[in-house]
Design an enzyme around this catalytic site. Structure first.
Site, PDB file in Angstrom:
ATOM      1  N   ARG A 280       0.731  -1.446   0.115  1.00  0.00           N
ATOM      2  CA  ARG A 280      -0.444  -0.119  -0.465  1.00  0.00           C
ATOM      3  C   ARG A 280       0.657   1.030   0.133  1.00  0.00           C
ATOM      4  O   ARG A 280       1.298   1.676   0.991  1.00  0.00           O
ATOM      5  CB  ARG A 280      -0.710   0.044   1.017  1.00  0.00           C
ATOM      6  CG  ARG A 280      -1.200   0.797   1.486  1.00  0.00           C
ATOM      7  CD  ARG A 280      -2.786   1.265   3.019  1.00  0.00           C
ATOM      8  NE  ARG A 280      -2.520   0.223   3.732  1.00  0.00           N
ATOM      9  CZ  ARG A 280      -1.334   0.928   4.687  1.00  0.00           C
ATOM     10  NH1 ARG A 280      -0.741   2.597   4.311  1.00  0.00           N
ATOM     11  NH2 ARG A 280      -1.392   0.660   5.831  1.00  0.00           N
ATOM     12  N   HIS A 284      -2.733   4.571   5.531  1.00  0.00           N
ATOM     13  CA  HIS A 284      -4.233   3.624   5.317  1.00  0.00           C
ATOM     14  C   HIS A 284      -5.653   4.280   5.036  1.00  0.00           C
ATOM     15  O   HIS A 284      -6.483   3.903   3.573  1.00  0.00           O
ATOM     16  CB  HIS A 284      -4.516   3.186   6.652  1.00  0.00           C
ATOM     17  CG  HIS A 284      -5.490   2.460   6.906  1.00  0.00           C
ATOM     18  ND1 HIS A 284      -5.746   1.342   6.638  1.00  0.00           N
ATOM     19  CD2 HIS A 284      -6.349   2.246   7.789  1.00  0.00           C
ATOM     20  CE1 HIS A 284      -6.806   0.607   7.049  1.00  0.00           C
ATOM     21  NE2 HIS A 284      -7.725   1.399   7.322  1.00  0.00           N
ATOM     22  N   TYR A 293       4.498   4.923  11.014  1.00  0.00           N
ATOM     23  CA  TYR A 293       5.403   3.334  11.815  1.00  0.00           C
ATOM     24  C   TYR A 293       5.978   2.055  10.362  1.00  0.00           C
ATOM     25  O   TYR A 293       6.292   1.717  10.064  1.00  0.00           O
ATOM     26  CB  TYR A 293       4.104   2.563  11.862  1.00  0.00           C
ATOM     27  CG  TYR A 293       2.237   2.611  10.305  1.00  0.00           C
ATOM     28  CD1 TYR A 293       2.848   1.992   9.799  1.00  0.00           C
ATOM     29  CD2 TYR A 293       1.571   3.603  11.059  1.00  0.00           C
ATOM     30  CE1 TYR A 293       1.620   2.448   8.742  1.00  0.00           C
ATOM     31  CE2 TYR A 293       0.600   4.336   9.988  1.00  0.00           C
ATOM     32  CZ  TYR A 293       0.700   3.178   8.899  1.00  0.00           C
ATOM     33  OH  TYR A 293      -0.088   3.367   7.905  1.00  0.00           O
TER      34      TYR A 293
END
Length: 395
Positions: A280, A284, A293
Site C-alpha cells: 500500500r 491506510h 509506523y
C-alpha cells in the site's frame, strides 16, 4: 492403552459408531499436505520465460486498466481532500490485484470486496460514482448487488468471507457453475470470520476463491505482529485447501493464478487461498499518518516494484507497447477522472426512507414503527418549509 468408553447424549455408555479407516488408538486418515503447500517463492510471469506465452492482447488490456486504475485512485484521493468523499482507502500500488480479480471472473460469478476494493468493483463494470457511494457517506451501497453480481463493500474485516462461501455453496446446490471470489487484506486473516469461512469452504468443497492482498500492514500493525506463519498462503493447509503465493504487483501472474483457481473451483475442485504480495503506497486512509509506523526507504523500495511500471517495461521489451497505446490508455484514464470530478460536483439528495428498504424481506414491527415515525418527521419538516406547519418536527 486403557479401554475407551463412549457416552451417548444422556452421558451413559453407548455403542461406539464406526469411523471408516479409524480405530481407537490409531491415527485418523490424513491428507498428504505436500500438494496443498504454496511454492517457496511467489509466482511471477513478467520478466520470466512464462511471459512469452501470455496473450499479448490480455497484457495490453491489463495495461489499459492499470493506467486507468492508478488515475482512479489519484482522483478519488483528491476528491477526499476536497471534502467530496468522507474517506478513501486508496489501493495505489495494489492495482494489479484489483484489476486481475475483476478480469478473472465471468459475468455470472460473484465478487465480494472489502472497503479497499473499489477499483476492483469499478473494473467489474460498476459505475464509479455508485462504487464510491458508501465512502461518500450517502448510503450503505450505491449499486444493486444482484444486478452487478458484486456484494456491497465490506467495512468490517473479513465478514464478507463467510458470505462468499454461503453464496458459492448455494449456487452449487442450485446447479449453477457460479464461482465466488472474496477479497481481503492481511489484517483480515487475523479475524475469526476468515478461519470460519475457510473451514466451511473446505468441508463443503465450495466453489470459492480467497484473494489475500498482503500489503504488509493492518493499518499500522505490521504482518510480523499478526502471524508467525511462513506465509499467509500456508494457512490454507490447515483447512485442507491449496495455497498459492504470487507476486501481487505482477498483473499477468495474479491474473494467471486467479484464473486457474476460479476455473478449478468451477470444475468442482473446491476452494483455493491465494496470497498476493503487494504494498500500500498511500496511507491506510486519508485519516492515517503512515510516516508514524513505516520509513520512506521502505515505500521507495516498493515504488521501484510498481505494478504499472513492471507491466509497461514488459510490454516494451516484447514490442507490444507503442506511443499510440500509451496515449490511448492515458486519455481513457483522464476521461474517467473528468467524469468523477463532474459527477461528484453535485451533492446528492438521498432518500432517508431507503434505510428501511433492504433490511428484511418482511419488515419487523419495530422497523415499521421506526419507518412510520421517520415518515411523520419528514412530512412535518416539509410542512414547516412550506410555511404551513408549526415548524416542529414530529408534531
Amino acid at each position: 492403552m486403557p479401554e475407551m468408553t463412549v457416552l451417548d447424549h444422556r452421558n451413559q455408555p453407548a455403542e461406539a459408531a464406526p469411523v471408516p479407516g479409524w480405530r481407537p488408538g490409531a491415527t485418523a486418515p490424513r491428507t498428504d499436505p505436500a500438494p496443498l503447500l504454496p511454492d517457496a517463492e511467489p509466482y511471477r510471469v513478467l520478466g520470466t520465460p512464462a511471459a512469452a506465452g501470455t496473450d499479448p492482447e490480455l497484457l495490453r488490456e491489463l495495461y489499459r486498466r492499470l493506467v486507468a486504475g492508478r488515475r482512479y485512485n489519484q482522483q478519488a484521493t483528491t476528491l477526499t481532500k476536497q471534502g467530496r468523499l468522507a474517506v478513501y482507502p486508496a489501493s495505489t500500488g495494489q492495482e494489479a490485484c484489483q484489476v486481475a480479480a475483476a478480469l478473472a471472473l465471468r459475468p455470472a460469478d460473484w465478487l465480494f470486496p472489502s472497503y479497499r476494493d473499489t477499483l476492483a468493483v469499478v473494473a467489474r463494470g460498476v459505475d464509479p460514482l455508485q462504487a464510491l457511494t458508501l465512502l461518500r457517506g450517502d448510503a450503505h451501497t450505491g449499486y444493486d448487488p444482484r444486478a452487478t453480481r458484486t456484494a456491497p463493500l465490506c467495512t468490517p474485516l473479513a465478514t464478507q468471507v463467510p458470505h462468499a462461501v454461503g453464496l458459492a455453496h448455494a449456487a452449487r446446490l442450485a446447479g449453477d457453475d457460479t464461482v465466488a471470489l472474496a477479497l481481503l487484506g492481511d489484517g483480515g486473516t487475523s479475524e475469526g470470520d476468515f478461519h470460519e469461512g475457510l473451514n466451511f469452504a473446505a468441508v463443503l468443497h465450495a466453489p470459492v476463491v480467497f484473494l489475500v492482498q498482503n500489503n504488509g500492514y493492518a493499518i499500522s500493525v505490521p504482518l510480523t505482529r499478526q502471524s508467525a506463519a511462513p506465509t499467509l498462503a500456508h494457512k490454507a493447509v490447515g483447512y485442507g485447501v491449496p495455497g498459492r503465493l504470487v507476486d501481487g504487483n505482477d498483473a499477468a501472474a495474479v491474473h494467471a493464478v486467479l484464473t486457474e483457481a476460479v476455473e478449478r473451483a468451477r470444475a468442482g475442485g473446491g476452494p483455493t487461498l491465494v496470497e498476493a504480495l503487494t504494498y500500500r503506497i498511500e496511507a491506510h486512509t486519508n485519516a492515517d499518518d503512515a510516516t508514524r509506523y513505516r520509513q520512506p526507504e521502505e515505500v521507495d523500495a516498493w515504488r521501484a516494484h510498481d505494478p504499472v511500471r513492471l507491466l509497461e517495461d514488459a510490454l516494451r521489451e516484447r514490442g507490444l507497447l507503442d506511443e499510440r497505446l500509451v496515449a490511448d490508455a492515458a486519455e481513457q484514464a483522464e476521461r474517467l477522472a473528468a467524469r468523477m470530478r463532474a459527477e461528484f460536483h453535485t451533492d446528492p439528495a438521498p432518500d432517508p426512507m431507503s434505510l428501511f428498504a433492504h433490511v428484511y424481506a418482511e419488515p419487523t414491527q419495530q422497523l415499521r414503527e421506526q419507518a412510520d415515525r421517520l415518515a411523520a418527521e419528514l412530512a412535518a419538516e416539509a410542512e414547516a418549509e412550506d410555511g404551513t406547519g408549526s415548524g416542529v418536527p414530529g408534531r
